[in-house]
Design an enzyme around this catalytic site. Structure first.
Site, mmCIF file in Angstrom:
data_model
loop_
_atom_site.group_PDB
_atom_site.id
_atom_site.type_symbol
_atom_site.label_atom_id
_atom_site.label_comp_id
_atom_site.label_asym_id
_atom_site.label_seq_id
_atom_site.Cartn_x
_atom_site.Cartn_y
_atom_site.Cartn_z
ATOM 1 N N ARG A 1 0.841 -1.193 0.000
ATOM 2 C CA ARG A 1 0.000 0.000 0.000
ATOM 3 C C ARG A 1 0.878 1.245 0.000
ATOM 4 N NH1 ARG A 1 -3.431 -2.749 -1.554
ATOM 5 N NH2 ARG A 1 -5.597 -2.987 -0.871
ATOM 6 N N ASP B 1 4.773 -0.521 -6.911
ATOM 7 C CA ASP B 1 3.522 -0.867 -7.586
ATOM 8 C C ASP B 1 2.370 -0.054 -7.017
ATOM 9 O OD1 ASP B 1 2.017 -2.515 -9.474
ATOM 10 O OD2 ASP B 1 1.119 -3.436 -7.695
ATOM 11 N N GLU C 1 -2.984 7.435 -5.067
ATOM 12 C CA GLU C 1 -3.149 6.819 -6.395
ATOM 13 C C GLU C 1 -4.622 6.701 -6.795
ATOM 14 O OE1 GLU C 1 -3.313 2.063 -5.758
ATOM 15 O OE2 GLU C 1 -1.357 2.955 -5.399
ATOM 16 N N HIS D 1 -0.303 -0.521 -9.739
ATOM 17 C CA HIS D 1 -1.036 -1.390 -8.813
ATOM 18 C C HIS D 1 -1.549 -2.646 -9.523
ATOM 19 C CE1 HIS D 1 -3.410 -1.152 -4.780
ATOM 20 N NE2 HIS D 1 -3.066 -2.395 -5.064
#
Length: 326
Positions: free
Chosen positions: A231, A255, A260, A292
């Protein structure tokens, strides 16, 4: 039994069809995420299934008013759901689990890409620059990897990395003795101090907020690699950028990033994105940013859909539900 599915994606289609039949559940699909404007879609449904879209207090109150009793998110993380408000309005919440190999495989890939400077190599090769200067990498067997969090994904990362013959340090509040054959459990400070690579596999909780910050970065080895497939809130982005620019941090593979939401999973070509940190991070030759997607495999999507349906079914039937978080 009926379930309303928000944020339905076409890649989920075959799995919703398959598992709705398996569990004898009627599914109604909406491509839209839950909003105050479309909350009425949930009229007559005890259970709704969402993904990463925010459910705040106002939305929770509306769901309560129309009789929603259970919200299942098709994700492991549930920080996008206002749990405090859910408790206030008596709405129960569940997450899902899915194949840990999806994120674990991706994590190992990002460690290898970062340690072998693949971003620079690929960008140079695209313009026919095949020189060796600046692209000498490191071998995993010579590195110490620190794994923060040894739940299902963290322990799978450890097992995968065991084949590379690298030293591993692990940190978790709850230790898994079965992992002692692969990794040494240490406290967080020691992990920061001794690791060449740090990868995080913990949830976005209050205690884990900005676990990577200027103070923890100061403890780390010069040239440390940082991997985040968990996260974005685990890392203080400003401190990360400072660490990269002053060369304390040798590289990062991310990632997930802070803020985001409303960026990832959308086609934003030709649009101005209001996230300067993302633009800065993408500009560095030693930073890999992906949207992600570590979870995104056929097996994981199947698991996410099936377990969300099953979680709703168990809730309605008042049976023990391993995914219910409240």
């Amino acid at each position: 039994m009926k379930i309303l599915v928000y944020s339905y994606r076409m890649d989920e289609a075959e799995y919703f069809e398959k598992f709705s039949k398996k569990y004898n559940v009627e599914i109604e699909l909406s491509k839209e995420g839950p909003t105050l404007e479309n909350v009425s879609l949930a009229n007559g449904f005890d259970c709704i299934s969402i993904i990463t879209t925010s459910v705040d207090r106002k939305l929770m109150e509306k769901f309560h008013q129309i009789g929603v009793k259970f919200i299942s998110t098709r994700t492991i993380g549930y920080d996008h759901i206002d749990i405090k408000s859910a408790k206030e309005f008596g709405i129960h919440v569940g997450n899902v689990t899915y194949s840990p190999n999806s994120v674990a495989d991706y994590t190992v890939m990002m460690i290898l890409m970062l340690s072998r400077k693949i971003k620079i190599i690929m960008e140079r090769s695209n313009v026919q620059d095949y020189s060796l200067k600046g692209v000498q990498g490191k071998e995993l067997q010579n590195l110490t990897v620190g794994i923060i969090g040894t739940g299902r994904i963290g322990k799978t990362v450890i097992r995968h990395l065991s084949g590379f013959n690298c030293k591993m340090l692990a940190y978790d509040i709850y230790k898994d003795k079965k992992l002692n054959q692969y990794a040494e459990y240490v406290d967080l400070k020691e992990l920061f101090q001794k690791s060449d690579v740090i990868t995080m596999h913990v949830p976005a909780t209050k205690d884990n907020y900005h676990i990577i910050n200027k103070n923890s970065i100061a403890l780390m080895k010069n040239g440390v690699f940082i991997i985040n497939t968990a996260r974005g809130s685990l890392i203080n982005t400003n401190d990360l950028i400072d660490g990269i620019e002053n060369k304390k941090i040798g590289g990062a593979a991310l990632d997930v990033i802070e803020n985001e939401s409303n960026i990832y999973y959308n086609d934003l070509k030709s649009q101005v994105i209001t996230n300067r940190d993302l633009a800065i991070l993408k500009s560095y030759p030693n930073v890999i940013v992906t949207p992600h997607t570590a979870f995104y495999t056929d097996q994981a999507v199947s698991d996410m859909v099936e377990n969300s349906i099953l979680s709703c079914t168990l809730f309605v039937e008042e049976k023990e539900n391993p995914w219910e978080v409240y």
